[in-house]
Write an enzyme that holds these catalytic residues in place. Structure first.
Site, short mmCIF file in Angstrom:
data_model
loop_
_atom_site.label_atom_id
_atom_site.label_comp_id
_atom_site.label_asym_id
_atom_site.label_seq_id
_atom_site.Cartn_x
_atom_site.Cartn_y
_atom_site.Cartn_z
N SER A 100 -21.99 -27.68 -9.93
CA SER A 100 -22.74 -26.50 -9.51
C SER A 100 -22.56 -25.38 -10.55
O SER A 100 -22.89 -25.59 -11.71
CB SER A 100 -22.30 -26.07 -8.11
N HIS A 110 -26.49 -31.95 -3.04
CA HIS A 110 -25.61 -31.21 -3.95
C HIS A 110 -24.21 -31.81 -3.97
O HIS A 110 -23.41 -31.48 -4.83
CB HIS A 110 -25.57 -29.74 -3.49
N ASP A 164 -31.01 -32.93 -4.22
CA ASP A 164 -30.37 -31.64 -4.43
C ASP A 164 -31.45 -30.60 -4.67
O ASP A 164 -32.06 -30.56 -5.74
CB ASP A 164 -29.43 -31.72 -5.64
#
Length: 698
Positions: free
Chosen positions: A560, A675, A643
């Site tokens: 991320s 994610h 995602d």
């Protein structure tokens, strides 16, 4: 054959098996060399990680003597987890398995008479705390979710999805049942890992009598709003008033572009008799969540953030006093942010958890005797140590029941003793595994950052660490970007697992992480590629001075914002690193702004859209794609197909750029993952590719 010889053979066999499954892996880590025979304990492997039971605290009996907890166990062959409930005395003893049915049970409430009411396959069931036959209480078509029973047990509050807008072609064109098309005229067309099909979770109320549920009433009938919040809200978004005459629910009453650009959730009160809804947090513009009444029902507490659009704002505890009709922020003067809280049994204080200096600890805030007075509430930290308090279950005589983790121990349930200031384990689900694992030492370390500030990092070392040797080292970059990096235990980014494969791992608490004051937390916004990246370089440069760090084998890993950090560092590291691994990282900020779903996050942290000239620095100086000409180091890229926070184009673009520049690179595409990585088999592929890549490149 003696035990050490048997162990040596087993470990060599395990290592060779792992290598055979990863043909590119070079078996050269310290834990797999000719010193293996000296280890008397096993090292943690990806497979062993998935053998751990995942413990959840479900509730306490009314007298505080019994704990009900859940354990989820993963089955490799079936690639699924099975959760069952257990009962154990709080003061210690042997657990008794409470449920055994295939499925997954979660406790709704434990009655004063010892009856446990729980959800199983979407229906309510009950069973005596001491054991006996389970009784199915409801049989409602479509099932129940997020259930809360009224104080008198005669009404039920729950949620279900309701079709409001026919976004999906099958709903819009009933004659085209084999079509699969989505049609949108506004934003909020997808969220997290799901495209919006026009169905919204709504709270329902119904009468409840001996398992018979009356006709449910939709509190938000016809309205395109979510309650519980999407995508992660649950039963904590609902509560009954103490008299049972009204319910409170959390909702962000925004739609379309306004929904995607705002965090302004409010707490609403719905009166059952008048059917009138009142916004009790009117004028409070950020997140308002988790409403809970005091034990005497005279005060209401909730968590509140001040700023609309800022999802990582300081989280405060607010109370509303019915007698004075005054609202008071109990933690406004405190330089920290609250994770979770519960009321004390006497209602005189609130216990809460919060990140502080690299760990999550227990605090208490005393309620003022007169909430109308402009006096500061006394806040006291009541626990301290190298552990996280992951959650508070409830108060018992002389202490609290909590869940706790460390970087080398998965979650278990403990009793925190107020006087002794110690944690005493109640559950010991994973002791047998952890007691047989070689120790991976964890230490704190301070570094001078480039601007002179003190920068804290956690460092974890391999089993049988020998400072006279040299070790490959990993710089771990945390996501969020405002997520705390504490003594948590992850089943993917598992630092114990990394260290057990022979790596030193450093985990800096760089700018942007809570636990070091509100300003430190806020300093990352609009400065993603600035001081936080310099913090990472400061931390690794300092550790690299140690004689046991092999400076020719240093890598960087993260997901991320951590994946973004990997991409940024790949362009500015000036030869420090020999390998990179990025999972769901942001590669091109311009295209990311155009495809991510929670625009409030991008607007706050990046400054706004790329066409606004005030944000030029974000989309140039702080954009990894700007530095692609300097990429020259092997890189592994993980990307989830579902995602929608960091959509697939980010990972594909980074991989394509690396390939066209003839950089050793690999793409691991997980089409059904979001994610995160949730499937056990996929997670093991992830781990094998992760460590296989490091073997190839370090």
């Amino acid at each position: 054959m003696d035990k050490i010889s048997i162990l040596a053979c087993a470990m060599v066999a395990s290592t060779l098996s792992f290598a055979q499954e990863n043909p590119n892996m070079r078996v050269k880590r310290p834990v797999t060399t000719n010193k293996v025979y000296q280890l008397k304990k096993e090292v943690l492997t990806p497979e062993k990680l998935w053998e751990l039971g995942r413990v959840s605290a479900e509730g306490l009996s009314a007298d505080g003597k019994w704990l009900v907890y859940g354990v989820s166990k993963y089955t490799f062959g079936e690639n699924k987890s099975e959760k069952n409930l257990y009962v154990i005395p709080v003061k210690g003893g042997e657990p008794v398995q409470f449920t055994q049915e295939e499925g997954g049970e979660s406790v709704v409430q434990i009655n004063k008479d010892g009856e446990i009411i729980y959800l199983f396959k979407g229906q309510l069931w009950s069973k005596p705390l001491g054991g006996g036959e389970a009784k199915q209480l409801t049989d409602i078509e479509g099932g129940l979710a997020n259930v809360k029973l009224s104080p008198d047990g005669k009404q039920i509050l729950f949620s279900r999805a309701v079709l409001i807008h026919p976004y999906h072609s099958k709903d819009k064109y009933s004659d085209l049942t084999k079509s699969d098309v989505y049609i949108y005229d506004d934003l909020d067309y997808r969220h997290w890992d799901t495209f919006n099909d026009g169905r919204f979770n709504h709270p329902f109320i119904a009468t409840y009598d001996n398992g018979k549920v009356g006709e449910p009433l939709d509190i938000l009938e016809g309205e395109p709003f979510y309650s519980p919040q999407a995508p992660f809200g649950g039963a904590e978004d609902f509560t009954w008033t103490p008299d049972g005459k009204a319910v409170l629910y959390v909702c962000k009453k925004r739609f379309g572009k306004k929904y995607a650009s705002s965090t302004n959730t409010d707490i609403y009160r719905y009166d059952l008799a008048s059917k009138v809804t009142t916004n009790i947090t009117e004028g409070m513009n950020g997140y308002d969540t988790h409403p809970v009444y005091s034990p005497n029902g005279q005060q209401l507490a909730w968590l509140s953030m001040k700023t609309d659009g800022y999802e990582a704002d300081k989280n405060d505890i607010i109370i509303f006093d019915k007698a004075t009709t005054q609202r008071k922020n109990l933690t406004a003067h405190w330089d920290g942010t609250v994770n979770s809280y519960i009321w004390s049994k006497d209602g005189r204080k609130i216990y809460f958890t919060a990140p502080v200096r690299g760990a999550v600890q227990l605090f208490e805030v005393e309620l003022p005797k007169n909430s109308a007075r402009n006096t500061l509430s006394k806040i006291t930290q009541i626990s301290e140590g190298e552990f996280d308090i992951a959650g508070i279950v409830g108060e018992v005589d002389g202490g609290l029941i909590v869940t706790s983790t460390t970087m080398t121990r998965a979650a278990e349930v403990y009793r925190y003793d107020f006087k002794k200031k110690t944690l005493v384990a109640i559950t010991k689900v994973n002791d047998d595994i952890f007691n047989h694992l070689a120790e991976t030492k964890v230490e704190g370390r301070f570094t001078k950052a480039s601007d002179g500030e003190e920068l804290f990092s956690w460092v974890i070392y391999p089993p049988d660490f020998d400072p006279s040797k040299k070790y490959p080292t990993l710089l771990y970059c945390q996501g969020g970007p405002q997520s705390a990096l504490t003594q948590t235990y992850s089943y993917r980014w598992n630092f114990q697992l990394m260290a057990s494969q022979g790596y030193i791992v450093i985990m800096p608490n760089r700018r942007g992480m809570p636990g070091w004051g509100v300003k430190w937390n806020e300093d990352i916004s609009k400065d993603w590629g600035g001081q936080p990246i310099r913090d990472y370089l400061s931390a690794i440069d300092d550790l690299a001075k140690e004689p046991y760090v092999d400076n020719e084998r240093i890598g960087v890993v993260g997901a991320s914002y951590g994946g973004y950090s990997v991409f940024m560092l790949a362009g500015v590291h000036e030869g420090r690193f020999k390998s990179f691994i990025s999972h769901c990282g942001l590669f091109d900020m311009t295209s990311w702004y155009g495809t991510t779903e929670e625009l409030f996050f991008a607007n706050h942290d990046l400054g706004g859209p790329y066409w606004d000239k005030n944000n030029t620095k974000t989309y140039t100086d702080f954009n990894p794609i700007t530095y692609i000409d300097k990429w020259n180091t092997p890189i592994l890229i993980f990307q989830g197909g579902r995602d929608y926070r960091v959509p697939i184009g980010q990972g594909l673009a980074a991989f394509q750029a690396a390939q066209l520049k003839n950089i050793k690179s690999r793409l691991v595409y997980l089409p059904e993952e979001n994610h995160w990585v949730l499937s056990g088999h996929n997670a093991l592929v992830w781990q094998r590719e992760f460590f296989g890549w490091l073997q190839e490149t370090l």
